[in-house]
Design a protein around this motif. Sequence first.
Motif, PDB file in Angstrom:
ATOM      1  N   ASN A 265     119.492   0.249 136.279  1.00  0.00           N
ATOM      2  CA  ASN A 265     119.120  -0.372 137.556  1.00  0.00           C
ATOM      3  C   ASN A 265     117.675  -0.855 137.562  1.00  0.00           C
ATOM      4  OD1 ASN A 265     121.667   0.225 138.381  1.00  0.00           O
ATOM      5  ND2 ASN A 265     121.103   1.801 139.848  1.00  0.00           N
ATOM      6  N   HIS A 266     117.024  -0.810 136.378  1.00  0.00           N
ATOM      7  CA  HIS A 266     115.650  -1.293 136.217  1.00  0.00           C
ATOM      8  C   HIS A 266     114.686  -0.588 137.179  1.00  0.00           C
ATOM      9  CE1 HIS A 266     117.503  -4.324 133.719  1.00  0.00           C
ATOM     10  NE2 HIS A 266     118.242  -4.715 134.726  1.00  0.00           N
ATOM     11  N   VAL A 267     114.823   0.718 137.274  1.00  0.00           N
ATOM     12  CA  VAL A 267     113.936   1.532 138.112  1.00  0.00           C
ATOM     13  C   VAL A 267     112.926   2.233 137.212  1.00  0.00           C
ATOM     14  CG1 VAL A 267     113.787   3.441 139.749  1.00  0.00           C
ATOM     15  CG2 VAL A 267     115.756   1.898 139.825  1.00  0.00           C
ATOM     16  N   PRO A 268     111.648   1.807 137.252  1.00  0.00           N
ATOM     17  CA  PRO A 268     110.647   2.481 136.413  1.00  0.00           C
ATOM     18  C   PRO A 268     110.310   3.858 136.975  1.00  0.00           C
ATOM     19  CG  PRO A 268     109.601   0.794 137.774  1.00  0.00           C
ATOM     20  CD  PRO A 268     111.078   0.672 138.016  1.00  0.00           C
ATOM     21  N   LEU A 269     110.199   4.828 136.084  1.00  0.00           N
ATOM     22  CA  LEU A 269     109.857   6.195 136.477  1.00  0.00           C
ATOM     23  C   LEU A 269     108.724   6.678 135.560  1.00  0.00           C
ATOM     24  CD1 LEU A 269     113.532   7.574 136.758  1.00  0.00           C
ATOM     25  CD2 LEU A 269     112.054   6.893 138.664  1.00  0.00           C
ATOM     26  N   PRO A 270     107.526   6.126 135.729  1.00  0.00           N
ATOM     27  CA  PRO A 270     106.441   6.421 134.791  1.00  0.00           C
ATOM     28  C   PRO A 270     106.045   7.894 134.752  1.00  0.00           C
ATOM     29  CG  PRO A 270     105.635   5.182 136.692  1.00  0.00           C
ATOM     30  CD  PRO A 270     107.122   5.130 136.754  1.00  0.00           C
ATOM     31  N   PHE A 271     106.037   8.575 135.886  1.00  0.00           N
ATOM     32  CA  PHE A 271     105.644   9.981 135.844  1.00  0.00           C
ATOM     33  C   PHE A 271     106.716  10.829 135.181  1.00  0.00           C
ATOM     34  CE2 PHE A 271     104.392  14.143 137.824  1.00  0.00           C
ATOM     35  CZ  PHE A 271     103.199  14.239 137.127  1.00  0.00           C
ATOM     36  N   ALA A 272     107.972  10.420 135.311  1.00  0.00           N
ATOM     37  CA  ALA A 272     109.040  11.152 134.630  1.00  0.00           C
ATOM     38  C   ALA A 272     108.833  11.103 133.117  1.00  0.00           C
ATOM     39  CB  ALA A 272     110.401  10.565 134.992  1.00  0.00           C
ATOM     40  N   SER A 273     108.293  10.002 132.616  1.00  0.00           N
ATOM     41  CA  SER A 273     108.019   9.903 131.182  1.00  0.00           C
ATOM     42  C   SER A 273     106.938  10.905 130.774  1.00  0.00           C
ATOM     43  CB  SER A 273     107.570   8.485 130.825  1.00  0.00           C
ATOM     44  OG  SER A 273     108.625   7.559 131.056  1.00  0.00           O
ATOM     45  N   VAL A 274     105.923  11.090 131.628  1.00  0.00           N
ATOM     46  CA  VAL A 274     104.884  12.090 131.354  1.00  0.00           C
ATOM     47  C   VAL A 274     105.486  13.487 131.345  1.00  0.00           C
ATOM     48  CG1 VAL A 274     102.760  13.145 132.236  1.00  0.00           C
ATOM     49  CG2 VAL A 274     103.045  10.659 132.317  1.00  0.00           C
ATOM     50  N   LEU A 275     106.329  13.752 132.329  1.00  0.00           N
ATOM     51  CA  LEU A 275     106.984  15.068 132.401  1.00  0.00           C
ATOM     52  C   LEU A 275     107.819  15.318 131.157  1.00  0.00           C
ATOM     53  CD1 LEU A 275     108.165  15.053 136.120  1.00  0.00           C
ATOM     54  CD2 LEU A 275     106.255  16.355 135.177  1.00  0.00           C
ATOM     55  N   ARG A 276     108.559  14.289 130.727  1.00  0.00           N
ATOM     56  CA  ARG A 276     109.400  14.444 129.550  1.00  0.00           C
ATOM     57  C   ARG A 276     108.559  14.836 128.339  1.00  0.00           C
ATOM     58  NH1 ARG A 276     110.365  11.858 125.026  1.00  0.00           N
ATOM     59  NH2 ARG A 276     112.413  11.974 124.034  1.00  0.00           N
ATOM     60  N   ASP A 277     107.440  14.169 128.142  1.00  0.00           N
ATOM     61  CA  ASP A 277     106.600  14.466 126.984  1.00  0.00           C
ATOM     62  C   ASP A 277     106.022  15.876 127.060  1.00  0.00           C
ATOM     63  OD1 ASP A 277     107.135  12.023 125.910  1.00  0.00           O
ATOM     64  OD2 ASP A 277     105.227  11.105 126.473  1.00  0.00           O
ATOM     65  N   ASN A 278     105.575  16.300 128.253  1.00  0.00           N
ATOM     66  CA  ASN A 278     105.026  17.647 128.409  1.00  0.00           C
ATOM     67  C   ASN A 278     106.095  18.714 128.184  1.00  0.00           C
ATOM     68  OD1 ASN A 278     102.534  16.582 128.948  1.00  0.00           O
ATOM     69  ND2 ASN A 278     102.602  16.946 131.155  1.00  0.00           N
ATOM     70  N   LEU A 279     107.288  18.468 128.687  1.00  0.00           N
ATOM     71  CA  LEU A 279     108.386  19.419 128.489  1.00  0.00           C
ATOM     72  C   LEU A 279     108.826  19.443 127.029  1.00  0.00           C
ATOM     73  CD1 LEU A 279     110.382  18.537 131.708  1.00  0.00           C
ATOM     74  CD2 LEU A 279     109.505  20.821 131.169  1.00  0.00           C
ATOM     75  N   LEU A 280     108.895  18.269 126.411  1.00  0.00           N
ATOM     76  CA  LEU A 280     109.287  18.190 125.011  1.00  0.00           C
ATOM     77  C   LEU A 280     108.294  18.951 124.132  1.00  0.00           C
ATOM     78  CD1 LEU A 280     111.439  16.927 123.163  1.00  0.00           C
ATOM     79  CD2 LEU A 280     109.943  14.940 122.934  1.00  0.00           C
TER      80      LEU A 280
END
Length: 291
Positions: A250-265
Amino acid sequence: MRIGFIGLGSMGKGMAANLLKAGHQVLVWNRSQGAVETLVKQGAVALKHPGEAFDAEVVISMLADDAVTRSILIDSGALASSKPGLIHLSMATLSVAFIREMVEAHASAGVQLIAAPVFGRNDLAESGMLNIAVAGPQAAIAKVQPLLDVLGQKTWPMGEDPLNAGILKIATNMMLISAIEATGEAMALTQSYGVANTDFVDFITSTLFAAPAYKVYGPKIARRETEGAGFTLRLGLKDVGLALKAGEPNHVPLPFASVLRDNLLDAVALGEGESDLAALGVRAIKRSGQG
């Protein structure tokens, strides 16, 4: 009511126990047998195969993720062998793509699917105080409403499409994990200037952020309490991944979710996958060079 219950993890075992206390006949299946044995002592009937759970009026599943749900419900033949007209309450956090797959599989099997993800940790599951979002056929929801009333303090209707409840759960889990990261970072900043963590938590949870997410996780971060997980970092990583995948088509950017993903990973890679989600906030403090 005769209920098949599949998945007796930290959330499911408390939910099944409450249905037993309410006088329902509960047939239970789980991959590990410890929780099964506990519930049998409370009056449940143990099953040898998940397909046996579909010999009921309602099946409830509370499974970890897409892969486990597909393996246990679809690949095992359990769903395909069910009797037409059965109601399936799927109460786990699943991906958008898999919910769509589930809708088609249930329609083929003649089973009514209700997505009913739950909101709350295992203590709320045990006390029957969960919040539950529900979406699916309205007549089916009306039939299982007495069960939902046993399992939760409130049911939140989200319409006919099971996907509505599923995306709500994905989005709110992303928000919860964001709150934990933000709390840890803010605690690191205030601590570096001499503000005690307990004073910081007392203030935010009594003023701007007097909400369960902060009231539960703020004290845990302040105490560096990362054991006894009700919600693990590994599951948090899974849920943030679900949000990012849901946003793409749906072309919804979630930039903070990308930060969370990296920190969790990063945390999972360092062996903290089974730690409580509060560990995400604790890591934010440690990144600042503070204990």
